[in-house]
Design an enzyme around this catalytic site. Sequence first.
Site, PDB file in Angstrom:
ATOM      1  CG  ASP A  33     -28.367 -41.243 -22.792  1.00 15.30           C
ATOM      2  OD1 ASP A  33     -29.057 -41.964 -22.238  1.00 15.30           O
ATOM      3  OD2 ASP A  33     -28.385 -40.948 -23.761  1.00 15.30           O
ATOM      4  CG  HIS A 171     -29.890 -35.673 -22.416  1.00 14.27           C
ATOM      5  ND1 HIS A 171     -30.513 -35.880 -23.531  1.00 14.27           N
ATOM      6  CD2 HIS A 171     -28.444 -36.442 -22.771  1.00 14.27           C
ATOM      7  CE1 HIS A 171     -30.049 -36.281 -24.373  1.00 14.27           C
ATOM      8  NE2 HIS A 171     -29.029 -36.826 -24.232  1.00 14.27           N
TER       9      HIS A 171
HETATM   10 ZN   LIG Z   1     -24.650 -38.657 -23.780  1.00 18.35          ZN
END
Ligand SMILES: [Zn+2]
Length: 204
Positions: A33, A171
């Site tokens: 992400d 992430h």
């Molecule tokens: Zn996010």
Amino acid sequence: MFKYRIPTILQLVFNKYTWKVKTNDKQLFLTFDDGPHPTITPWVLAQLKAYEAKATFFCVGHNVQKYPETYCHILSEGHQIGNHTFHHLKGWANENETYFADIEKAEELIKSNLFRPPYGRIKPSQANYLKKKFRIIMWDHLSCDYEKDLNISFCLNQMKKVKNGSIIVFHDSEKSFENLKQILPPLLDFYKSKGYQLLSIPQK
Ligand SMILES: [Zn+2]
């Protein structure tokens, strides 16, 4: 621990979201992400390539606009992409109109029917509207790679408790990179050694 692994009961209660991919096969679905990022995303892509892994990148529209080459790099390596809003908005904190407009703005750059709400926070009314157009992809394993004092060995142990169809969150962001460098290579190694295929989430 609760935050690392989402209990099955919660997955059943909030069944309008996708928490896992339905499969009986040894398949896992790694997700990244908040990118693209001009140096971190290519590092992730190189790791994935070394393990013949495919993944899904939930991109922030603003970052796609800033780093179009990196975004194209993700696509050219055959990974899947998903919409993560344009400004990384929290659904709970925004009016529906604002939230939907931001997602539509991201959609101009990110052609995908996969959506992941930033922070996993979304109002039921927002989810009901968005699910007409998107598969709303949550997760059953969260690496917490953004945490400042992440206990690496504890995190690795939690991320190893995957099941067929598990969706795992990482992430490709500056905040997470120090941790990501330490957890992604050993996890890729572990998953492969256990015979898992690492795949992108299908758009269907
Ligand atoms: Zn996010």
